[in-house]
Design an enzyme around this catalytic site. Structure first.
Site, PDB file in Angstrom:
ATOM      1  N   GLY A  83     -29.742  28.654  14.476  1.00 44.34           N
ATOM      2  CA  GLY A  83     -28.610  29.541  14.704  1.00 44.34           C
ATOM      3  C   GLY A  83     -28.491  30.637  13.663  1.00 44.34           C
ATOM      4  O   GLY A  83     -27.394  31.045  13.307  1.00 44.34           O
ATOM      5  N   CYS A  84     -29.593  31.123  13.190  1.00 42.22           N
ATOM      6  CA  CYS A  84     -29.654  32.091  12.100  1.00 42.22           C
ATOM      7  C   CYS A  84     -30.084  33.459  12.632  1.00 42.22           C
ATOM      8  O   CYS A  84     -30.765  33.554  13.647  1.00 42.22           O
ATOM      9  CB  CYS A  84     -30.669  31.575  11.074  1.00 42.22           C
TER      10      CYS A  84
END
Length: 179
Positions: free
Chosen positions: A34-35
């Protein structure tokens, strides 16, 4: 100590000794699903497809120490990566890369190469901002964020440490040099 003396946990809990990779060029990456750097999975897979038959391996070690950007368990992370980015390189159990519970592999890697290679004023500015957000980066040499990359040659020497802003495609020339 050598890179080959380290052991990683697979997502099923079994152990994998890095001594099985002797003679290969390794790219070791702490990842997150989720970066902002997560799309680098695409470039990593492209490198893997191009060079895996020439003695190249990528070791994907998910880490949730940076902004909790690797949510979910190991199976959920694996499913996300394979479905979203069609990754086929080895993925290991979620682990810590800084602090008292860091993987011994990361203790070793950081002892061999303490600073990321960061080029360009924009990337330097991004990394300064990222460092301020990183609560697990407490001492010199610590990993600053997701998608820090270590390159290891066929003899097990750490020959490069690259910041999250370094895209996998930018490493191709270096990888080819060691293959």
């Amino acid at each position: 100590m050598s890179v080959y003396e380290n052991v990683l946990k697979r997502k099923d809990g079994s152990e994998f000794g890095l001594d099985e990779l002797k003679g290969k060029v390794l790219l070791i990456v702490n990842t997150a699903t989720g970066c902002g750097f997560t799309p680098q999975y695409k470039g990593l897979e492209k490198l893997y497809e191009e060079y895996k038959d020439k003695g190249f391996e990528i070791l994907d070690i998910p880490c949730d120490q940076f902004g909790h950007q690797a949510p979910g368990n190991d199976d959920e992370i694996h499913e996300f990566c394979t479905l979203t980015y069609n990754t086929t390189f080895p993925r290991f159990a979620k682990s810590e890369v800084n602090g008292e519970n860091e993987l011994p592999l990361y203790t070793f890697l950081k002892s061999q190469m303490a600073e990321d290679s960061v080029t360009g004023p924009i990337n330097k500015t991004i990394m300064k901002g990222v460092e301020k957000l990183s609560t697990s980066c407490k001492k010199a040499g610590d990993i600053k964020w997701n998608f820090t990359k270590f390159l290891v040659d066929r003899e097990g020497n750490v020959v490069g440490r690259y910041s999250p802003t370094t895209k996998p495609e930018e490493l191709e020339k270096e990888i080819k040099k060691y293959i």
